[in-house]
Write a protein that holds these residues in place. Sequence first.
Motif, PDB file in Angstrom:
ATOM      1  N   VAL A 123      48.472  34.973  42.591  1.00  0.00           N
ATOM      2  CA  VAL A 123      48.850  35.061  41.179  1.00  0.00           C
ATOM      3  C   VAL A 123      50.338  35.345  41.034  1.00  0.00           C
ATOM      4  O   VAL A 123      51.055  34.671  40.288  1.00  0.00           O
ATOM      5  CB  VAL A 123      48.018  36.137  40.455  1.00  0.00           C
ATOM      6  CG1 VAL A 123      48.583  36.404  39.067  1.00  0.00           C
ATOM      7  CG2 VAL A 123      46.562  35.690  40.352  1.00  0.00           C
ATOM      8  N   SER A 124      50.840  36.336  41.758  1.00  0.00           N
ATOM      9  CA  SER A 124      52.266  36.665  41.650  1.00  0.00           C
ATOM     10  C   SER A 124      53.127  35.522  42.181  1.00  0.00           C
ATOM     11  O   SER A 124      54.209  35.246  41.649  1.00  0.00           O
ATOM     12  CB  SER A 124      52.572  37.964  42.400  1.00  0.00           C
ATOM     13  OG  SER A 124      52.218  37.855  43.765  1.00  0.00           O
ATOM     14  N   GLU A 125      52.642  34.837  43.219  1.00  0.00           N
ATOM     15  CA  GLU A 125      53.378  33.693  43.764  1.00  0.00           C
ATOM     16  C   GLU A 125      53.512  32.586  42.719  1.00  0.00           C
ATOM     17  O   GLU A 125      54.584  31.991  42.550  1.00  0.00           O
ATOM     18  CB  GLU A 125      52.661  33.157  45.003  1.00  0.00           C
ATOM     19  CG  GLU A 125      53.340  31.949  45.638  1.00  0.00           C
ATOM     20  CD  GLU A 125      52.533  31.372  46.794  1.00  0.00           C
ATOM     21  OE1 GLU A 125      52.779  30.208  47.155  1.00  0.00           O
ATOM     22  OE2 GLU A 125      51.656  32.081  47.329  1.00  0.00           O
ATOM     23  N   MET A 126      52.417  32.325  41.995  1.00  0.00           N
ATOM     24  CA  MET A 126      52.442  31.263  41.004  1.00  0.00           C
ATOM     25  C   MET A 126      53.279  31.649  39.780  1.00  0.00           C
ATOM     26  O   MET A 126      53.982  30.822  39.210  1.00  0.00           O
ATOM     27  CB  MET A 126      51.017  30.898  40.573  1.00  0.00           C
ATOM     28  CG  MET A 126      50.177  30.265  41.666  1.00  0.00           C
ATOM     29  SD  MET A 126      51.030  28.904  42.497  1.00  0.00           S
ATOM     30  CE  MET A 126      51.402  27.839  41.119  1.00  0.00           C
ATOM     31  N   LEU A 127      53.199  32.906  39.364  1.00  0.00           N
ATOM     32  CA  LEU A 127      54.034  33.356  38.253  1.00  0.00           C
ATOM     33  C   LEU A 127      55.512  33.180  38.593  1.00  0.00           C
ATOM     34  O   LEU A 127      56.313  32.779  37.743  1.00  0.00           O
ATOM     35  CB  LEU A 127      53.732  34.814  37.918  1.00  0.00           C
ATOM     36  CG  LEU A 127      52.410  35.084  37.202  1.00  0.00           C
ATOM     37  CD1 LEU A 127      52.135  36.583  37.156  1.00  0.00           C
ATOM     38  CD2 LEU A 127      52.430  34.507  35.777  1.00  0.00           C
ATOM     39  N   ASP A 128      55.861  33.458  39.830  1.00  0.00           N
ATOM     40  CA  ASP A 128      57.242  33.286  40.266  1.00  0.00           C
ATOM     41  C   ASP A 128      57.624  31.811  40.291  1.00  0.00           C
ATOM     42  O   ASP A 128      58.709  31.426  39.836  1.00  0.00           O
ATOM     43  CB  ASP A 128      57.429  33.903  41.656  1.00  0.00           C
ATOM     44  CG  ASP A 128      58.860  33.783  42.145  1.00  0.00           C
ATOM     45  OD1 ASP A 128      59.770  34.335  41.499  1.00  0.00           O
ATOM     46  OD2 ASP A 128      59.077  33.120  43.177  1.00  0.00           O
ATOM     47  N   LEU A 129      56.722  30.953  40.778  1.00  0.00           N
ATOM     48  CA  LEU A 129      57.007  29.521  40.864  1.00  0.00           C
ATOM     49  C   LEU A 129      57.299  28.933  39.495  1.00  0.00           C
ATOM     50  O   LEU A 129      58.232  28.133  39.337  1.00  0.00           O
ATOM     51  CB  LEU A 129      55.819  28.778  41.503  1.00  0.00           C
ATOM     52  CG  LEU A 129      55.912  27.251  41.518  1.00  0.00           C
ATOM     53  CD1 LEU A 129      57.062  26.784  42.405  1.00  0.00           C
ATOM     54  CD2 LEU A 129      54.604  26.625  41.973  1.00  0.00           C
ATOM     55  N   VAL A 130      56.520  29.323  38.481  1.00  0.00           N
ATOM     56  CA  VAL A 130      56.688  28.725  37.145  1.00  0.00           C
ATOM     57  C   VAL A 130      57.604  29.543  36.249  1.00  0.00           C
ATOM     58  O   VAL A 130      57.743  29.263  35.057  1.00  0.00           O
ATOM     59  CB  VAL A 130      55.325  28.500  36.457  1.00  0.00           C
ATOM     60  CG1 VAL A 130      54.452  27.583  37.290  1.00  0.00           C
ATOM     61  CG2 VAL A 130      54.608  29.817  36.171  1.00  0.00           C
ATOM     62  N   GLY A 131      58.256  30.564  36.799  1.00  0.00           N
ATOM     63  CA  GLY A 131      59.237  31.330  36.045  1.00  0.00           C
ATOM     64  C   GLY A 131      58.658  32.208  34.966  1.00  0.00           C
ATOM     65  O   GLY A 131      59.274  32.402  33.912  1.00  0.00           O
ATOM     66  N   LEU A 132      57.458  32.774  35.219  1.00  0.00           N
ATOM     67  CA  LEU A 132      56.805  33.602  34.200  1.00  0.00           C
ATOM     68  C   LEU A 132      56.548  35.029  34.694  1.00  0.00           C
ATOM     69  O   LEU A 132      55.743  35.745  34.097  1.00  0.00           O
ATOM     70  CB  LEU A 132      55.473  32.973  33.774  1.00  0.00           C
ATOM     71  CG  LEU A 132      55.555  31.677  32.960  1.00  0.00           C
ATOM     72  CD1 LEU A 132      54.156  31.136  32.678  1.00  0.00           C
ATOM     73  CD2 LEU A 132      56.319  31.887  31.655  1.00  0.00           C
ATOM     74  N   GLN A 147      56.461  27.919  27.740  1.00  0.00           N
ATOM     75  CA  GLN A 147      55.861  28.911  28.629  1.00  0.00           C
ATOM     76  C   GLN A 147      54.360  28.660  28.797  1.00  0.00           C
ATOM     77  O   GLN A 147      53.816  28.786  29.898  1.00  0.00           O
ATOM     78  CB  GLN A 147      56.106  30.304  28.071  1.00  0.00           C
ATOM     79  CG  GLN A 147      57.560  30.745  28.143  1.00  0.00           C
ATOM     80  CD  GLN A 147      57.861  31.959  27.269  1.00  0.00           C
ATOM     81  OE1 GLN A 147      57.041  32.367  26.432  1.00  0.00           O
ATOM     82  NE2 GLN A 147      59.049  32.524  27.438  1.00  0.00           N
ATOM     83  N   ALA A 148      53.679  28.278  27.703  1.00  0.00           N
ATOM     84  CA  ALA A 148      52.249  27.990  27.784  1.00  0.00           C
ATOM     85  C   ALA A 148      51.985  26.785  28.686  1.00  0.00           C
ATOM     86  O   ALA A 148      51.008  26.777  29.453  1.00  0.00           O
ATOM     87  CB  ALA A 148      51.686  27.735  26.388  1.00  0.00           C
ATOM     88  N   GLN A 149      52.845  25.764  28.610  1.00  0.00           N
ATOM     89  CA  GLN A 149      52.670  24.604  29.474  1.00  0.00           C
ATOM     90  C   GLN A 149      52.880  24.978  30.932  1.00  0.00           C
ATOM     91  O   GLN A 149      52.165  24.512  31.819  1.00  0.00           O
ATOM     92  CB  GLN A 149      53.636  23.490  29.075  1.00  0.00           C
ATOM     93  CG  GLN A 149      53.287  22.788  27.767  1.00  0.00           C
ATOM     94  CD  GLN A 149      52.016  21.971  27.880  1.00  0.00           C
ATOM     95  OE1 GLN A 149      50.922  22.518  28.021  1.00  0.00           O
ATOM     96  NE2 GLN A 149      52.134  20.666  27.822  1.00  0.00           N
ATOM     97  N   ARG A 150      53.859  25.842  31.204  1.00  0.00           N
ATOM     98  CA  ARG A 150      54.082  26.275  32.586  1.00  0.00           C
ATOM     99  C   ARG A 150      52.915  27.107  33.103  1.00  0.00           C
ATOM    100  O   ARG A 150      52.509  26.986  34.259  1.00  0.00           O
ATOM    101  CB  ARG A 150      55.394  27.063  32.683  1.00  0.00           C
ATOM    102  CG  ARG A 150      56.615  26.149  32.705  1.00  0.00           C
ATOM    103  CD  ARG A 150      57.884  26.918  32.941  1.00  0.00           C
ATOM    104  NE  ARG A 150      58.426  27.462  31.705  1.00  0.00           N
ATOM    105  CZ  ARG A 150      59.134  28.577  31.620  1.00  0.00           C
ATOM    106  NH1 ARG A 150      59.369  29.304  32.698  1.00  0.00           N
ATOM    107  NH2 ARG A 150      59.600  28.985  30.462  1.00  0.00           N
ATOM    108  N   LEU A 151      52.338  27.942  32.231  1.00  0.00           N
ATOM    109  CA  LEU A 151      51.161  28.713  32.635  1.00  0.00           C
ATOM    110  C   LEU A 151      49.984  27.776  32.917  1.00  0.00           C
ATOM    111  O   LEU A 151      49.230  27.977  33.876  1.00  0.00           O
ATOM    112  CB  LEU A 151      50.789  29.717  31.545  1.00  0.00           C
ATOM    113  CG  LEU A 151      49.536  30.561  31.824  1.00  0.00           C
ATOM    114  CD1 LEU A 151      49.682  31.374  33.112  1.00  0.00           C
ATOM    115  CD2 LEU A 151      49.238  31.477  30.639  1.00  0.00           C
TER     116      LEU A 151
END
Length: 319
Positions: A123-132, A147-151
């Motif tokens: 989860v933290s890895e993906m949040l970092d990848l998409v800048g969130l 931001q919603a599209q990146r999530l």
Amino acid sequence: MTETPAAITARDVVKRYGGSGRGRGAPVTAVDDVSLDVAAGEFFGILGPNGAGKTTLLEILEGLREPDGGTVRFLGQPVWPRNTALLDRIGVQLQASAFFERLTAAEQLQTFADLYGAPSGRVSEMLDLVGLTDKAGTPAEKLSGGQAQRLSIACALVHDPDLVFLDEPTAALDPQARRNLWDLLREINARGKTVVLTTHYMDEAEFLCDRVAIMDTGRILELGAPAELVRRLDAPVRISVDAAALPPDRARALVAALPGGADGHPDIGATDASTVLSTRRPAPVLAALAEADALAGLQVRGATLEDVFLALTGREYRA
């Protein structure tokens, strides 16, 4: 040596709607005998006007919809009947983002991670990848459109799939959000993921895609690299200069003196502010403009993927 199978192989795919029962009219063929291959690691675009069959084709490739004819295979395995062995190898980002109510960005991702059995830390890895990362505790409904599209893309990637489907991921985003999302999509592809994208934005497809298929009325009209399709069009180059520096009458006199005869001379047009010369031989025209000191406001525009798209699908409005 064993040859690696294509990421996607579609052969003679057909999908029809309607046409059965009294008063229901003739059937509509949404996908009409489509065949294509997508290589592993490729960024592949499916383009077309409204009603062209893009989303239906995408749903068939994803294994979400049964075709009426033809076959689709992913890494050599059939996707229909619904192949549960492929579910953890495919990520899907739908055209409209939909999240669980009242969950934060991190909680949304954690829910998807748990469903797929993704490892801790994903989860933290993906949040970092998409800048969130800084939005981890923000409820999804409070995120901006970009931001919603990146999530949504992070949710499609949280289980580390081999193949990612994106259905118009930048629709309704502002230019800055679109560009930020483009950078993210290129990074995802650079990590070795195969990406299949549908979009209405020709500049997006030209920037992102290795190859594109242009569809209309359920059929693929052209398929190839964007630059290759533009070269096939053989369209003239448009050279535009400030009309104050080169009025149309002076432009006509200038090009009349060019070698090559009348057939090789540019067509000349004008707008309120510019004189426009259209030619397939831009070099002598540009040299003549430079010699005449008429380069003020110079713009040179070759054909683009949008020109190819319009030449193939027409210019009429599609509701």
